[in-house]
Design a protein around this motif. Sequence first.
Motif, short mmCIF file in Angstrom:
data_model
loop_
_atom_site.label_atom_id
_atom_site.label_comp_id
_atom_site.label_asym_id
_atom_site.label_seq_id
_atom_site.Cartn_x
_atom_site.Cartn_y
_atom_site.Cartn_z
N ARG B 126 -43.15 11.36 -42.03
CA ARG B 126 -43.59 10.53 -43.16
C ARG B 126 -43.45 9.04 -42.82
O ARG B 126 -44.33 8.25 -43.09
CB ARG B 126 -42.79 10.87 -44.41
CG ARG B 126 -43.51 10.42 -45.69
CD ARG B 126 -42.73 10.70 -46.95
NE ARG B 126 -41.47 10.00 -46.99
CZ ARG B 126 -40.29 10.59 -47.13
NH1 ARG B 126 -40.21 11.90 -47.25
NH2 ARG B 126 -39.17 9.88 -47.16
N ARG B 127 -42.33 8.71 -42.17
CA ARG B 127 -42.13 7.30 -41.80
C ARG B 127 -43.20 6.85 -40.82
O ARG B 127 -43.70 5.73 -40.91
CB ARG B 127 -40.73 7.10 -41.20
CG ARG B 127 -39.66 6.84 -42.26
CD ARG B 127 -38.40 6.25 -41.63
NE ARG B 127 -37.74 7.20 -40.74
CZ ARG B 127 -36.92 8.16 -41.15
NH1 ARG B 127 -36.66 8.33 -42.43
NH2 ARG B 127 -36.36 8.97 -40.28
N ALA B 128 -43.54 7.72 -39.89
CA ALA B 128 -44.56 7.36 -38.90
C ALA B 128 -45.90 7.12 -39.60
O ALA B 128 -46.61 6.16 -39.30
CB ALA B 128 -44.69 8.45 -37.85
N ILE B 129 -46.21 8.01 -40.53
CA ILE B 129 -47.47 7.85 -41.28
C ILE B 129 -47.47 6.53 -42.03
O ILE B 129 -48.46 5.81 -42.07
CB ILE B 129 -47.67 9.04 -42.26
CG1 ILE B 129 -47.96 10.30 -41.46
CG2 ILE B 129 -48.80 8.76 -43.24
CD1 ILE B 129 -47.96 11.57 -42.29
N GLU B 130 -46.30 6.20 -42.60
CA GLU B 130 -46.22 4.93 -43.34
C GLU B 130 -46.44 3.74 -42.43
O GLU B 130 -47.05 2.75 -42.81
CB GLU B 130 -44.87 4.83 -44.06
CG GLU B 130 -44.82 5.72 -45.30
CD GLU B 130 -43.47 5.72 -45.98
OE1 GLU B 130 -42.53 5.11 -45.44
OE2 GLU B 130 -43.35 6.35 -47.04
N ARG B 131 -45.92 3.85 -41.20
CA ARG B 131 -46.12 2.74 -40.25
C ARG B 131 -47.60 2.56 -39.91
O ARG B 131 -48.06 1.47 -39.68
CB ARG B 131 -45.33 3.00 -38.96
CG ARG B 131 -43.89 2.58 -39.00
CD ARG B 131 -43.37 2.24 -37.59
NE ARG B 131 -43.63 3.26 -36.61
CZ ARG B 131 -42.87 4.33 -36.41
NH1 ARG B 131 -41.80 4.53 -37.17
NH2 ARG B 131 -43.15 5.21 -35.47
N VAL B 132 -48.31 3.68 -39.87
CA VAL B 132 -49.72 3.59 -39.45
C VAL B 132 -50.65 3.36 -40.64
O VAL B 132 -51.51 2.49 -40.62
CB VAL B 132 -50.13 4.88 -38.71
CG1 VAL B 132 -51.59 4.76 -38.24
CG2 VAL B 132 -49.23 5.10 -37.51
N LEU B 133 -50.48 4.17 -41.66
CA LEU B 133 -51.44 4.13 -42.78
C LEU B 133 -50.91 3.34 -43.98
O LEU B 133 -51.67 3.02 -44.88
CB LEU B 133 -51.79 5.55 -43.22
CG LEU B 133 -52.45 6.45 -42.16
CD1 LEU B 133 -52.67 7.84 -42.71
CD2 LEU B 133 -53.77 5.86 -41.68
N GLY B 134 -49.62 3.05 -44.00
CA GLY B 134 -49.07 2.28 -45.10
C GLY B 134 -48.24 3.14 -46.07
O GLY B 134 -48.39 4.36 -46.11
N GLU B 135 -47.39 2.46 -46.81
CA GLU B 135 -46.61 3.18 -47.83
C GLU B 135 -47.56 3.59 -48.94
O GLU B 135 -48.69 3.12 -49.01
CB GLU B 135 -45.51 2.26 -48.36
CG GLU B 135 -44.45 2.00 -47.32
CD GLU B 135 -43.51 0.87 -47.69
OE1 GLU B 135 -43.55 0.45 -48.88
OE2 GLU B 135 -42.76 0.43 -46.82
N SER B 136 -47.04 4.44 -49.85
CA SER B 136 -47.96 5.05 -50.81
C SER B 136 -48.71 3.99 -51.64
O SER B 136 -49.90 4.14 -51.90
CB SER B 136 -47.22 6.03 -51.71
OG SER B 136 -46.12 5.38 -52.30
N LYS B 137 -48.02 2.90 -51.97
CA LYS B 137 -48.69 1.85 -52.77
C LYS B 137 -49.87 1.25 -51.99
O LYS B 137 -50.97 1.07 -52.51
CB LYS B 137 -47.68 0.75 -53.14
CG LYS B 137 -48.28 -0.42 -53.90
CD LYS B 137 -47.17 -1.32 -54.44
CE LYS B 137 -47.72 -2.59 -55.07
NZ LYS B 137 -48.10 -3.61 -54.10
#
Lengths: 377, 198
Positions: B126-137
Amino acid sequence: MGITDPTRPGGRPNPLAKLEVERTPWLQQAEASDVVVSSRVRLARNLAGFRFVNRAEHDDRTAVLELLRDRLDRAELTPGVPAQWLDIHTLDRLDRDLLVERHLISPQHARGMNSGSARTDPRAVVVSLPDEGVSVMVNEEDHLRLQSLRPGLALERALTDVDSVDDGIEQSVDYAYSARFGYLTACPTNVGTGIRFSVMLHLPALRMLGEVEKVKRAAGDMSLAVRGFWGEGSEAEGDFYQLSNQTTLGRTERVMLDGLQRTIVPRVIDFERRARERLLSQRRLLLEDTVYRSLGILQQARRMTTGEAMQRLSELRLGGTLGLIRTPLLETVSQLLMLIHPAHLQRVTGRSLAQDERRAERASILRARLADVSVAP
Amino acid sequence: MKCDRCGREATIEEVTKVGQTYVYKHLCESCAAGEGLSTSGSQPTTTTLVTVKARAAAQTLACPNCGLSFAGFRETGRLGCPACYDAFEDRLGPMIERAQEGGTHHVGKTPKRLLASVEGAGPERRRAIERVLGESKQRLEKLEQLGRQLQSALAGERFEQAAIIRDEMRRLREGTCEPEATPETGAGEGGETRHGDH
């Protein structure tokens, strides 16, 4: 003769031995090349953990250069074609100019960051030779500027090329990237995808009919920039115009590509072709006078500037696409568009030439190469 | 200091004298413009003075990594390092939005290795996805941006584009790196698979 020599006078190796000075791959005949000369896609990329080039010390720039030399020496830019690494700061002026004319490096890259630093700024270009289809500038405004340049209408192909080189490089380096702004670039106008699509268009009929402004307005409405033969900051020369996207953030690469190749580019091609038909059917005398006058001058002149040569060749090219010339000459004329430029002229003749000598040599080459061209019956 | 209205970094302070007391208002540049406050010096003296002070503070804003000041960036138009984007985000965001004609968030290609390096599932992924695609907001904001583009593509009957945009939206929702992750993507949309080919 000239550039294909393995050595230079004095026995020095020729760093551009593999570049075919007489034949520019992206000026060959290809899809829709009666109007679209070439297609280009470039990507701007930077390495994470390093300052951007403009704010980096000499040592940092050297570190980036050496890191990328290590990675890119192993990369194949075009499958099966070995890439050649060229340190711009060690090339002589004529070789740097040759690469600029060839659209393999930018004028800024040839000059160096500050005026007068041409010999000190560590920077390079990696080129797939001899096809020249893909090239990568190292330490230009961004650490990496990847480019694919193809003849005719070939944006899809150019994107695929540059994309796969990008993926290859990314396997061994970390790019500067943020989830919000995408690929981070020195100038925020390139941030996001870092992509620029451009097509070089030949629009002589629209210019003759005074309708280039309409194209410019339509392009402006779609957030596209219209530039000259040399890209940013250049004026149209010889009726050649580059059309490119101005924004890089908020839309995917594919959406941008689709917008260009399904809407504006086909419309401009159609617009120019109709203008050519109109010249043939309604303004034939004007058209013939323009084309044949240029042919006469190209076949007889003794001195010629680059600007005039571009314009005359442009008009001859128009005549060639409309069957006003007997000899098939589009390929010859397109290649001459490159050969008439100063660095190319000097490499072809194998000696350095002052401006006056260049004008005479240019006229002489044009006379020789176009001697057999005759008007259609 | 945060903007009273939107919570972004405030760069303008308005001081109004009401009777014997002073009322302070802190605004970012875009909210100030929204309130009809210009910083060109046409306000009453008190405001102007304090405004100038606040602007001076903004001018000393600098990147902690490379030391480039925001004023230095304004002069050359070039940022100094990747960290400048974080350091100047509040001021840079609106400028970029203008220059990019409304584009606020990146969509499209992402560095594959950032995600591929994380094999595991759960919080790490999930953290990796956030780094690439952004946090949910951020992903929601990207989805909104794409939603507007989708509507415009459909209204203009640009169906190929609409299909590409839908793929991108699906990718953001599912947190996948590859837009063409599933072979049926193209078939399902009636589109061509090459359009997902990043």
